[in-house]
Structures are given as structure tokens and as C-alpha cells.
Design a protein around this motif. Structure first.
Motif, PDB file in Angstrom:
ATOM      1  N   TYR A   1       3.224  -3.966   0.929  1.00 22.97           N
ATOM      2  CA  TYR A   1       4.310  -4.941   0.971  1.00 22.97           C
ATOM      3  C   TYR A   1       5.449  -4.387   1.829  1.00 22.97           C
ATOM      4  O   TYR A   1       5.581  -3.177   1.990  1.00 22.97           O
ATOM      5  CB  TYR A   1       4.813  -5.234  -0.442  1.00 22.97           C
ATOM      6  CG  TYR A   1       3.708  -5.539  -1.419  1.00 22.97           C
ATOM      7  CD1 TYR A   1       2.865  -6.629  -1.224  1.00 22.97           C
ATOM      8  CD2 TYR A   1       3.489  -4.721  -2.528  1.00 22.97           C
ATOM      9  CE1 TYR A   1       1.836  -6.909  -2.115  1.00 22.97           C
ATOM     10  CE2 TYR A   1       2.467  -4.995  -3.425  1.00 22.97           C
ATOM     11  CZ  TYR A   1       1.644  -6.082  -3.211  1.00 22.97           C
ATOM     12  OH  TYR A   1       0.624  -6.348  -4.089  1.00 22.97           O
TER      13      TYR A   1
ATOM     14  N   LEU B   1       2.716 -11.922  -5.177  1.00 23.37           N
ATOM     15  CA  LEU B   1       2.529 -11.124  -3.965  1.00 23.37           C
ATOM     16  C   LEU B   1       1.045 -11.041  -3.606  1.00 23.37           C
ATOM     17  O   LEU B   1       0.184 -11.015  -4.481  1.00 23.37           O
ATOM     18  CB  LEU B   1       3.087  -9.714  -4.167  1.00 23.37           C
ATOM     19  CG  LEU B   1       4.613  -9.598  -4.274  1.00 23.37           C
ATOM     20  CD1 LEU B   1       4.998  -8.171  -4.636  1.00 23.37           C
ATOM     21  CD2 LEU B   1       5.282 -10.021  -2.967  1.00 23.37           C
TER      22      LEU B   1
ATOM     23  N   LEU C   1       8.646  -3.168   1.848  1.00 23.61           N
ATOM     24  CA  LEU C   1       9.554  -2.684   0.807  1.00 23.61           C
ATOM     25  C   LEU C   1      10.796  -1.985   1.346  1.00 23.61           C
ATOM     26  O   LEU C   1      11.534  -1.364   0.573  1.00 23.61           O
ATOM     27  CB  LEU C   1       8.794  -1.730  -0.133  1.00 23.61           C
ATOM     28  CG  LEU C   1       7.534  -2.308  -0.790  1.00 23.61           C
ATOM     29  CD1 LEU C   1       6.867  -1.234  -1.648  1.00 23.61           C
ATOM     30  CD2 LEU C   1       7.879  -3.527  -1.639  1.00 23.61           C
TER      31      LEU C   1
ATOM     32  N   LEU D   1      10.814 -10.908  -0.892  1.00 20.41           N
ATOM     33  CA  LEU D   1       9.392 -10.640  -0.674  1.00 20.41           C
ATOM     34  C   LEU D   1       8.563 -11.921  -0.727  1.00 20.41           C
ATOM     35  O   LEU D   1       7.447 -11.957  -0.206  1.00 20.41           O
ATOM     36  CB  LEU D   1       8.873  -9.652  -1.725  1.00 20.41           C
ATOM     37  CG  LEU D   1       9.428  -8.223  -1.676  1.00 20.41           C
ATOM     38  CD1 LEU D   1       8.862  -7.403  -2.826  1.00 20.41           C
ATOM     39  CD2 LEU D   1       9.113  -7.568  -0.339  1.00 20.41           C
TER      40      LEU D   1
END
Length: 234
Positions: A113, A108, A115, A151
Motif C-alpha cells: 500500500y 484495501l 503508506l 488510502l
């Protein structure tokens, strides 16, 4: 089998005029993952083809695709069956999960992020726990890890893990106490989410690695008790 076929008949509308073997395979994959066709179930071409309204050739191609994904197995002169995983299969599934999921977390970029998918899966698990719906809790757990893989932003990785998670559901169907298997991991999912929200990739990976190791140990324990060590040989 009648209940399962009724469910497939409901899915018939999803095919529309552009039905393909891939779309049939998508429907069957989902139904297998949801437990409509448990491991060891023989899939009847006539019954399933009739329920979905597709040709025998289309259905056979869908079976071939799912056999390639290791969800089905063709037995000579007996037919097509939902695969019963071996302990070796389970260990390989978790080995793949550890390689991919931990690499996703490690790779990442800088926080924050995206999420939302992970948070929604945690809330789905909370609701299932509140209602005592342990099968749905297992589904929420898989949704969490699919969102985690997403992700990476890689369609290829998503597709690879879609098959891996579908195989994982075959292992879950053998479990005789789904609450004992799934409930402890709801808290651990939340901990992983919190670590990522804080931007602490190293802690999230540490938690994830421990999670996967403990989950593997528990599933193999169940397999040895319910299925038997003779499955090691396949």
C-alpha cells in the motif's frame, strides 16, 4: 481576538483576485481546526471581513457553508459562533470515524500500500513528542488518520472526513491535558502502520477499532468533567 485577526490578515494573500466564499470557508475552517477560534468564540463579520478583505455577502456565505458543516452556529440576535460540541456530537463523530476508517482498511486491495503519508504523520508525531508540543502531536494524529482515509482513493470520502476531522478538533480544544489524550496514540499509530506494511489488514483493522473505542472513551470522560452532563441535551 487581535492575534486571531492578525493571522487572518496573513491569509488574505491566499484569496488573490478570485476570492470566493468557498476559499474563505477553507481559511476559516483551517483556523478553527488550529484553535485560533476556540469553541464558543463569536465571529465578527466586520473584523473578519476586514482582515480578509472580503465583502459582507461573501463572508456570510462562508459562514453558511461552515454552519452546514456543523463548525459554526448562528444564534438569533446574537451572531455567529464557533460551535461547542455536545457529548452526543462527539459520540457521533467517532461512530462515523469507525464506519469509514475501518471500512477503508477492510477494503484495501493487495499489498503493498502507499503508506508514505502515514509514515510521515508518525514521524511528525515523534518530533512533536520530542519537543513536548502536544497540540502539534494532536495535529499529527489527525494527519495520520486523514492519510489512512486517503488510502481509499476517494475524493468524496476525503471531503466527508475533512469536515469530520475539523469537528473532532473542536472536541480536542476542550481537553485540559492534551499530552494525556494524544501521547498514547502515537505508539498505536505506529502499530497500525506496521500491520499495513506487513499486509495484515485484519490486524490493522483490529488495532484501529480498539484505538477509536479507547479514544472516544477518553474524550467523553474529559467532556463530562469539563463541560458537564447537561450538554447531552444539546
Amino acid at each position: 481576538m487581535a492575534e486571531q485577526l492578525a493571522g487572518l490578515a496573513d491569509d488574505r494573500a491566499l484569496l488573490g483576485r478570485t476570492s470566493t466564499a468557498e476559499r474563505v470557508a477553507d481559511i476559516l475552517r483551517s483556523r478553527i481546526a488550529e484553535g485560533y477560534f476556540p469553541p464558543g468564540t463569536r465571529l465578527s463579520e466586520d473584523s473578519i471581513g476586514g482582515a480578509l478583505g472580503v465583502s459582507r455577502n461573501t463572508l456570510r456565505e462562508a459562514f453558511r457553508l461552515l454552519t452546514h458543516e456543523r463548525l459554526l452556529v448562528h444564534e438569533l440576535n446574537r451572531g455567529v459562533f464557533v460551535r461547542v460540541l455536545t457529548i452526543e456530537d462527539v459520540e457521533d463523530i467517532y461512530r462515523t470515524r469507525a464506519l469509514v476508517e475501518c471500512a477503508v482498511v477492510r477494503g484495501l486491495g493487495e499489498p503493498p500500500y502507499g503508506l508514505d503519508g502515514l509514515a510521515e504523520a508518525v514521524e511528525e508525531g515523534v518530533r512533536a513528542t520530542r519537543e513536548g508540543d502536544w497540540k502539534t502531536l494532536g495535529t499529527a494524529n489527525i494527519h495520520f488518520h486523514r492519510a489512512l482515509v486517503a488510502l481509499a482513493g476517494s475524493e468524496r470520502t476525503d471531503e466527508l472526513m475533512r469536515s469530520v476531522f475539523a469537528e473532532l478538533r473542536l472536541a480536542f480544544h476542550v481537553v485540559d491535558d492534551p499530552r494525556r489524550l494524544h501521547e498514547p496514540y502515537l505508539v498505536r499509530n505506529r502499530q497500525i502502520l506496521q500491520a499495513l506494511a506487513a499486509g495484515d489488514k485484519a490486524e490493522a483493522e483490529r488495532l484501529l477499532s480498539g484505538y477509536l473505542g479507547d479514544s472516544l472513551e477518553r474524550v467523553v470522560e474529559v467532556y463530562r468533567r469539563r463541560v458537564g452532563d447537561d450538554l447531552d441535551a444539546g
